[in-house]
Design a protein around this motif. Structure first.
Motif, PDB file in Angstrom:
ATOM      1  N   ASP A   1      12.023 -14.050   2.667  1.00 27.15           N
ATOM      2  CA  ASP A   1      10.671 -14.504   2.305  1.00 27.15           C
ATOM      3  C   ASP A   1       9.775 -13.384   1.796  1.00 27.15           C
ATOM      4  N   PHE A   2       9.943 -12.163   2.318  1.00 26.73           N
ATOM      5  CA  PHE A   2       9.030 -11.074   1.980  1.00 26.73           C
ATOM      6  C   PHE A   2       9.722  -9.944   1.227  1.00 26.73           C
ATOM      7  N   ILE A   3      10.755 -10.281   0.468  1.00 31.43           N
ATOM      8  CA  ILE A   3      11.458  -9.240  -0.271  1.00 31.43           C
ATOM      9  C   ILE A   3      10.586  -8.645  -1.368  1.00 31.43           C
ATOM     10  N   ALA A   4       9.600  -9.415  -1.864  1.00 29.75           N
ATOM     11  CA  ALA A   4       8.693  -8.883  -2.889  1.00 29.75           C
ATOM     12  C   ALA A   4       7.928  -7.670  -2.356  1.00 29.75           C
ATOM     13  N   ALA A   5       7.596  -7.694  -1.062  1.00 21.02           N
ATOM     14  CA  ALA A   5       6.887  -6.561  -0.464  1.00 21.02           C
ATOM     15  C   ALA A   5       7.781  -5.317  -0.445  1.00 21.02           C
TER      16      ALA A   5
ATOM     17  N   GLU B   1       7.179  -1.733  -2.312  1.00 23.86           N
ATOM     18  CA  GLU B   1       7.182  -0.467  -1.573  1.00 23.86           C
ATOM     19  C   GLU B   1       8.151   0.531  -2.190  1.00 23.86           C
ATOM     20  N   GLU B   2       9.333   0.093  -2.572  1.00 25.95           N
ATOM     21  CA  GLU B   2      10.343   1.017  -3.061  1.00 25.95           C
ATOM     22  C   GLU B   2      10.172   1.358  -4.539  1.00 25.95           C
ATOM     23  N   LEU B   3       9.714   0.379  -5.339  1.00 25.31           N
ATOM     24  CA  LEU B   3       9.584   0.605  -6.782  1.00 25.31           C
ATOM     25  C   LEU B   3       8.140   0.697  -7.245  1.00 25.31           C
ATOM     26  N   GLY B   4       7.204   0.494  -6.333  1.00 28.82           N
ATOM     27  CA  GLY B   4       5.799   0.655  -6.667  1.00 28.82           C
ATOM     28  C   GLY B   4       5.220  -0.505  -7.460  1.00 28.82           C
TER      29      GLY B   4
ATOM     30  N   GLY C   1       0.813  -1.220   0.000  1.00 29.40           N
ATOM     31  CA  GLY C   1       0.000   0.000   0.000  1.00 29.40           C
ATOM     32  C   GLY C   1       0.839   1.259   0.000  1.00 29.40           C
ATOM     33  N   ALA C   2       1.936   1.248   0.746  1.00 23.34           N
ATOM     34  CA  ALA C   2       2.786   2.441   0.829  1.00 23.34           C
ATOM     35  C   ALA C   2       3.488   2.728  -0.492  1.00 23.34           C
ATOM     36  N   GLY C   3       3.756   1.673  -1.268  1.00 21.02           N
ATOM     37  CA  GLY C   3       4.471   1.863  -2.527  1.00 21.02           C
ATOM     38  C   GLY C   3       3.660   2.570  -3.588  1.00 21.02           C
ATOM     39  N   GLY C   4       2.350   2.358  -3.577  1.00 22.56           N
ATOM     40  CA  GLY C   4       1.512   3.000  -4.583  1.00 22.56           C
ATOM     41  C   GLY C   4       1.900   2.581  -5.992  1.00 22.56           C
ATOM     42  N   MET C   5       1.754   3.512  -6.919  1.00 21.62           N
ATOM     43  CA  MET C   5       2.024   3.211  -8.321  1.00 21.62           C
ATOM     44  C   MET C   5       3.526   3.241  -8.632  1.00 21.62           C
ATOM     45  N   TRP C   6       4.254   4.226  -8.090  1.00 21.89           N
ATOM     46  CA  TRP C   6       5.648   4.438  -8.479  1.00 21.89           C
ATOM     47  C   TRP C   6       6.651   4.170  -7.365  1.00 21.89           C
ATOM     48  N   GLY C   7       6.182   3.911  -6.160  1.00 16.72           N
ATOM     49  CA  GLY C   7       7.075   3.564  -5.069  1.00 16.72           C
ATOM     50  C   GLY C   7       7.627   4.752  -4.318  1.00 16.72           C
ATOM     51  N   VAL C   8       8.212   4.487  -3.155  1.00 16.18           N
ATOM     52  CA  VAL C   8       8.772   5.553  -2.321  1.00 16.18           C
ATOM     53  C   VAL C   8      10.220   5.842  -2.685  1.00 16.18           C
ATOM     54  N   GLY C   9      10.797   5.044  -3.559  1.00 13.39           N
ATOM     55  CA  GLY C   9      12.185   5.252  -3.975  1.00 13.39           C
ATOM     56  C   GLY C   9      13.093   4.134  -3.502  1.00 13.39           C
TER      57      GLY C   9
ATOM     58  N   LEU D   1       9.209  -6.785 -12.457  1.00 14.23           N
ATOM     59  CA  LEU D   1       9.905  -7.921 -11.851  1.00 14.23           C
ATOM     60  C   LEU D   1       9.156  -9.214 -12.112  1.00 14.23           C
ATOM     61  N   ALA D   2       7.854  -9.197 -11.944  1.00 10.24           N
ATOM     62  CA  ALA D   2       7.057 -10.411 -12.123  1.00 10.24           C
ATOM     63  C   ALA D   2       7.058 -10.835 -13.593  1.00 10.24           C
TER      64      ALA D   2
END
Length: 319
Positions: A300-304, A308-311, A275-283, A318-319
């Motif tokens: 295990d949760f690196i996808a999250a 967050e960082e890349l949105g 949710g925090a990452g949104g469309m473009w991420g926080v950086g 990535l997927a």
């Protein structure tokens, strides 16, 4: 009859001795194979694209592991570059190995089926009998200096090699129960029992799925597979229900918010990252959840953390 064409007497014929060449050693065959232009190698356009994609994923993975683990590295190891250095070493070893193995005819891997399977069984027995490293209530690792080897991962490769070779040899009897189905299922069952003794329920499920994934395209009878699945599902349910932590994971997955402070904690925290990452991420590098809010942020949760960082855009790429 022209006498010039007549055969000479045997005693006047020249005797020619042809000596057979010496049998090539394994080393000679191996290095000859590396130079064989008919064997697969990374030269064509399709191979180049595939290699480029793998290389990009490796580089991206090293960067994201560093970003997600820097805070944990400082707290646990006193060095923010701990996981970066480790992943970079793995990558620097893995890429040359990939290039070398790509030059080897994949048919030669058939000979590795039984030896690797025996090695996997030996490693599983090693951790079961207390000679491995324990963590989180399970003995799943063998520590070799700075490297931790997980026998279950070796077992997955071993099962694929052995099943592929065995199914290819028994292709004419693949639809029979006693030859084409039963021996392969029994071997998988034996490996699953060894994995469950650690215990490692997740790897056991993967071994079972690998068996059926290989049996199906090989031409095994669907009825046999369906009957086996009908028998194994109740057993799997009993194994999950009899373990408190496994059952908690199942019910927490169905309603994470209800179990916010127990089994659903990681799921809810990962939702916050998405949710925090949104469309473009926080950086890149600016994740807040990696500040020890999200456990196992670099594994295990690196996808999250990626989301967050890349949105959403970075996660989809990535997927």
């Amino acid at each position: 009859m022209n006498r010039s064409l007549a055969f000479k007497p045997k005693n006047e014929q020249k005797r020619l001795t042809i000596e057979a060449p010496p049998e090539p050693t394994f080393r000679m065959r191996f290095f000859a194979g590396l130079r064989d232009p008919s064997w697969p190698k990374i030269t064509g356009a399709s191979d180049g694209v595939l290699f480029g994609a793998v290389l990009a994923l490796i580089v991206f993975g090293v960067v994201m592991v560093y970003s997600a683990s820097s805070v944990r590295s400082v707290r646990v190891y006193g060095d923010g570059n701990h996981f970066l250095i480790r992943q970079a070493i793995y990558a620097s070893v893995g890429i040359p190995m990939l290039l070398v193995l790509s030059r080897i005819d994949y048919h030669r891997y058939r000979a590795l089926g039984k030896p690797v399977l025996m090695l996997a069984v030996a490693l599983l027995l090693t951790v079961i009998f207390g000679m491995g490293r324990s963590a989180g209530g399970a003995a799943r690792w063998i520590q070799l200096g700075p490297i931790n080897v997980q026998p279950a991962e070796v077992t997955k490769v071993a099962l694929i090699l052995w099943l592929s070779d065995s199914l290819a040899r028994k292709v004419d009897h693949i639809r029979t129960f006693s030859i084409g189905f039963l021996p392969h299922v029994l071997m998988a069952a034996a490996l699953i029992v060894l994995c469950m003794a650690q215990p490692d329920f997740g790897s056991s499920v993967i071994l079972l799925l690998l068996t059926f994934v290989l049996l199906f395209p090989a031409g095994a009878t669907i009825g046999y597979m369906a009957a086996s699945a009908a028998i194994m599902l109740p057993i799997a349910f009993l194994l999950v229900r009899s373990s408190e932590y496994r059952w908690l994971r199942i019910i927490a997955f169905t309603d994470p918010c209800k179990y916010r402070m127990s089994g659903g904690y990681q799921i809810v925290e990962s939702w916050m990252s998405f949710g925090a990452g949104g469309m473009w991420g926080v950086g890149l590098g600016d994740s807040r959840q990696k500040l020890l809010f999200l456990p196992e942020a670099h594994t295990d949760f690196i996808a999250a953390i990626v989301a967050e960082e890349l949105g959403f855009v970075g996660f989809v790429i990535l997927a």
